[in-house]
Design an enzyme around this catalytic site. Sequence first.
Site, PDB file in Angstrom:
ATOM      1  N   HIS A   1      -8.443  -1.342   0.224  1.00 25.30           N
ATOM      2  CA  HIS A   1      -7.460  -2.386  -0.080  1.00 25.30           C
ATOM      3  C   HIS A   1      -8.267  -3.614  -0.457  1.00 25.30           C
ATOM      4  O   HIS A   1      -9.251  -3.918   0.215  1.00 25.30           O
ATOM      5  CB  HIS A   1      -6.646  -2.810   1.143  1.00 25.30           C
ATOM      6  CG  HIS A   1      -6.002  -1.703   1.900  1.00 25.30           C
ATOM      7  ND1 HIS A   1      -4.653  -1.542   1.935  1.00 25.30           N
ATOM      8  CD2 HIS A   1      -6.521  -0.727   2.676  1.00 25.30           C
ATOM      9  CE1 HIS A   1      -4.355  -0.521   2.709  1.00 25.30           C
ATOM     10  NE2 HIS A   1      -5.470   0.001   3.171  1.00 25.30           N
TER      11      HIS A   1
ATOM     12  N   ASP B   1      -2.922  -7.816  -5.197  1.00 22.84           N
ATOM     13  CA  ASP B   1      -3.318  -6.667  -4.408  1.00 22.84           C
ATOM     14  C   ASP B   1      -3.896  -5.568  -5.297  1.00 22.84           C
ATOM     15  O   ASP B   1      -3.587  -5.500  -6.481  1.00 22.84           O
ATOM     16  CB  ASP B   1      -2.050  -6.128  -3.733  1.00 22.84           C
ATOM     17  CG  ASP B   1      -2.358  -5.367  -2.457  1.00 22.84           C
ATOM     18  OD1 ASP B   1      -3.542  -5.240  -2.113  1.00 22.84           O
ATOM     19  OD2 ASP B   1      -1.399  -4.903  -1.829  1.00 22.84           O
TER      20      ASP B   1
ATOM     21  N   ARG C   1       6.522 -11.560   5.123  1.00 24.21           N
ATOM     22  CA  ARG C   1       6.028 -11.336   6.478  1.00 24.21           C
ATOM     23  C   ARG C   1       6.569 -12.407   7.400  1.00 24.21           C
ATOM     24  O   ARG C   1       6.622 -13.569   7.020  1.00 24.21           O
ATOM     25  CB  ARG C   1       4.486 -11.402   6.494  1.00 24.21           C
ATOM     26  CG  ARG C   1       3.858 -10.305   5.666  1.00 24.21           C
ATOM     27  CD  ARG C   1       2.354 -10.401   5.680  1.00 24.21           C
ATOM     28  NE  ARG C   1       1.799  -9.381   4.791  1.00 24.21           N
ATOM     29  CZ  ARG C   1       0.500  -9.267   4.526  1.00 24.21           C
ATOM     30  NH1 ARG C   1      -0.368 -10.086   5.086  1.00 24.21           N
ATOM     31  NH2 ARG C   1       0.071  -8.322   3.709  1.00 24.21           N
TER      32      ARG C   1
ATOM     33  N   HIS D   1      -5.390  -1.212  -4.824  1.00 19.76           N
ATOM     34  CA  HIS D   1      -5.868  -0.111  -3.991  1.00 19.76           C
ATOM     35  C   HIS D   1      -6.730   0.791  -4.830  1.00 19.76           C
ATOM     36  O   HIS D   1      -6.361   1.146  -5.940  1.00 19.76           O
ATOM     37  CB  HIS D   1      -4.677   0.636  -3.377  1.00 19.76           C
ATOM     38  CG  HIS D   1      -3.904  -0.243  -2.448  1.00 19.76           C
ATOM     39  ND1 HIS D   1      -2.780  -0.934  -2.850  1.00 19.76           N
ATOM     40  CD2 HIS D   1      -4.150  -0.615  -1.169  1.00 19.76           C
ATOM     41  CE1 HIS D   1      -2.352  -1.666  -1.844  1.00 19.76           C
ATOM     42  NE2 HIS D   1      -3.153  -1.503  -0.808  1.00 19.76           N
TER      43      HIS D   1
ATOM     44  N   LYS E   1     -14.224  -4.469   7.112  1.00 22.69           N
ATOM     45  CA  LYS E   1     -13.768  -5.311   5.998  1.00 22.69           C
ATOM     46  C   LYS E   1     -14.688  -6.496   5.779  1.00 22.69           C
ATOM     47  O   LYS E   1     -15.449  -6.898   6.661  1.00 22.69           O
ATOM     48  CB  LYS E   1     -12.355  -5.805   6.267  1.00 22.69           C
ATOM     49  CG  LYS E   1     -12.251  -6.668   7.512  1.00 22.69           C
ATOM     50  CD  LYS E   1     -10.894  -7.329   7.643  1.00 22.69           C
ATOM     51  CE  LYS E   1     -10.837  -8.203   8.882  1.00 22.69           C
ATOM     52  NZ  LYS E   1      -9.667  -9.039   8.978  1.00 22.69           N
TER      53      LYS E   1
ATOM     54  N   GLN F   1       0.830 -11.196  -3.399  1.00 26.20           N
ATOM     55  CA  GLN F   1      -0.582 -10.844  -3.247  1.00 26.20           C
ATOM     56  C   GLN F   1      -1.131 -10.352  -4.573  1.00 26.20           C
ATOM     57  O   GLN F   1      -0.433  -9.664  -5.313  1.00 26.20           O
ATOM     58  CB  GLN F   1      -0.712  -9.681  -2.265  1.00 26.20           C
ATOM     59  CG  GLN F   1      -0.452 -10.018  -0.839  1.00 26.20           C
ATOM     60  CD  GLN F   1      -0.727  -8.814   0.025  1.00 26.20           C
ATOM     61  OE1 GLN F   1      -0.107  -7.759  -0.124  1.00 26.20           O
ATOM     62  NE2 GLN F   1      -1.689  -8.947   0.934  1.00 26.20           N
TER      63      GLN F   1
ATOM     64  N   CYS G   1       0.781  -1.236   0.000  1.00 21.37           N
ATOM     65  CA  CYS G   1       0.000   0.000   0.000  1.00 21.37           C
ATOM     66  C   CYS G   1       0.817   1.295   0.000  1.00 21.37           C
ATOM     67  O   CYS G   1       0.496   2.206  -0.769  1.00 21.37           O
ATOM     68  CB  CYS G   1      -1.058   0.004   1.096  1.00 21.37           C
ATOM     69  SG  CYS G   1      -0.773  -1.093   2.468  1.00 21.37           S
TER      70      CYS G   1
END
Length: 607
Positions: A476, A348, A328, A350, A430, A346, A299
Amino acid sequence: MIKSMVPLFIDGMQETYSKHMSQRQEKNEGESNGLEILRHSTSHIMAQAVKELYPDSKITIGPAIKDGFYYDFDRDKPFTTEDLEKIEKRMEEIIRVDIPFERIETSKNKAREIFKNEMYKIELINEIQDEKVSVYKQGDFVDLCRGPHLSSTGKVKAFKLLSVAGSYWRGDEKNKMLQRIYGTSFFTREDLEKYLNKLDEAKRRDHRKLGKDLDLFSVDEDIGSGLVNWHPKGALVRYIIENFWREEHYKNGYQIVYSPHIAKVSLWHTSGHMSFYKDNMYSPMDIEGVPYIVKPMNCPFHIKMYKSRLKSYRELPIRWAELGTVYRYERSGVLHGLLRVRGFTQDDAHIFCRLDQLNDEIERVLHFTIYMLRSFGFNEFDIYLSTMPEGYVGTISNWEKATGALKGALEKFGLKYDIDPGAGVFYGPKIDVKIKDSLERTWQCSTIQVDFNLPERFNITYIGEDNSPHQPIMIHRALLGSLERFFGCLIEHYAGAFPLWLAPVQVKIMTITDRQNDYARKIVKYLSDSGIRGETDLRNEKVGFKIREAQMEKIPYMLIVGDREVESETISVRKRGGEDMGKVNIEKFIENIKEECTVNKGGVLNS
RNA sequence: GCCGACGUGGCUCAGUGGUAGAGCAGUUGAUUCGUAAUCAACAGGUCAGGGGUUCAAAUCCCCUCGUCGGCUCCA
């Protein structure tokens, strides 16, 4: 109605109950209630056996769980597999003697007296609000318990102890570690057998085993735990997934971006990750005296990209997607094949939008999520809506709007979901979508998170119609979650037999003798020119042997070519399921394959 | 991380104090065969790594690494 049948069973009318059970297809409350009572009672029987065999053990709690039950004991010596056998034997005796379960209601003081040597029970009693508590007694064994239970131990017809594991008292790692014995029980021997077979079947579907057998990926201890090597065939499946993913993202109004793998620690201070996400981040590395960190998230990069020039309200919503590889820290004990790793990519994205665009955007994302999951054959998933936690950031009115938008979208598409109150991240509510592995353990894949925090922290703005700066809202989202975890789930979902469009090798051409080698090579070239992934098997082996291998590689189509096929310019087609389709014209075959690939996306496996 | 189990050739596993084994896979040779395993020969292992006990360790002890099951579902 089903509930009313439970007491019937308890009174001994097992026939009626179990017949009723087997007719039902889906699980519902009724079934779980009946089984729950049975299993809970079995856990008490186990506790009794343990206390008799190992009187130094302290009893704690022993509930029924999804597929069975457990009981946690505090005992200095670990339970061995031999101990489990002894406990099972003792349990069988307790069942044979058919001791009645007696419910006794008593005062808390009396209960404290009964359990004076059981400190864990005392702790539980002290926490009960009521003045009266109930205990259940079978023979000399008494347990603090809300119930209900079977009428007697003899009603347990089929059980098995499965494993021992450590577990913290009350699930808190600051507490003492107890020993948990897992087991299961059923109304009939057949049901138990069926369950044990299901466990065996699950082992065969395990993505870690299939990943090795099908040569898809590996994890090597010299590289590091939780770090995945994608082998050519696994990588090919990933390539197909990624291409599909990119195409669909462009179709859905996203732009695709790339960002670096490391960034200065100061960036993570600005984003706040250095405080709230520190436990999951790796230590900094020194670059010319400046500390950098390998990214756990994408992000901040997308935000910096957003900030690289002034944005107008006319540009929103901006949807930026990235197959971003993040690292991670996960505690060594929780790593699990591809399903929980330390380095992963990911899918991912945004989305930066105005408040008035939030509803639309969330609807679009949710629709896209379900579309993607269905495209890969996932039609069953658990959806959770997580609402405002303690210590949230942002305004209540924004939280309400965002939560309302998530809820509205779920309802618009008629999706069943559970609300997880207070389980939202501090920066916004979420939706999480979880899919199941072969053992029906759930893994979170998709997530859609509204974020009021990062726009504030990075102070991102757009210039509104009023010619003054406003703060956009950020969403996200990950649809597949991570490619690693998703691939793991996908392998188990299809038991390694990927649908045609995903199969790394779609067609294997096998010859009867080496007289057909040229013909086979011609066909594989022809297939490849038509965009079909084929391989030849020209080895000097019997065709039965070649078929067996192709079958074990789970290749969707086998083409057998002998003199007869060369002669008639055809191929003999055998499907993965074993079906012999006989001699087929090649053009027709290619046409069918292409058709099947299109239909298969989002459809069901055909063979 | 914690508790427990486990770690023997690419894979599946046997071997519990006395010279490391099998099947499959691999290599080589023979066989040219019609829908789930053709035959034979050969090759392949510092028994996860390190330390210790012992005349002698895959085997016993300690440490490290890794894998597996669990650590949420309240008496």
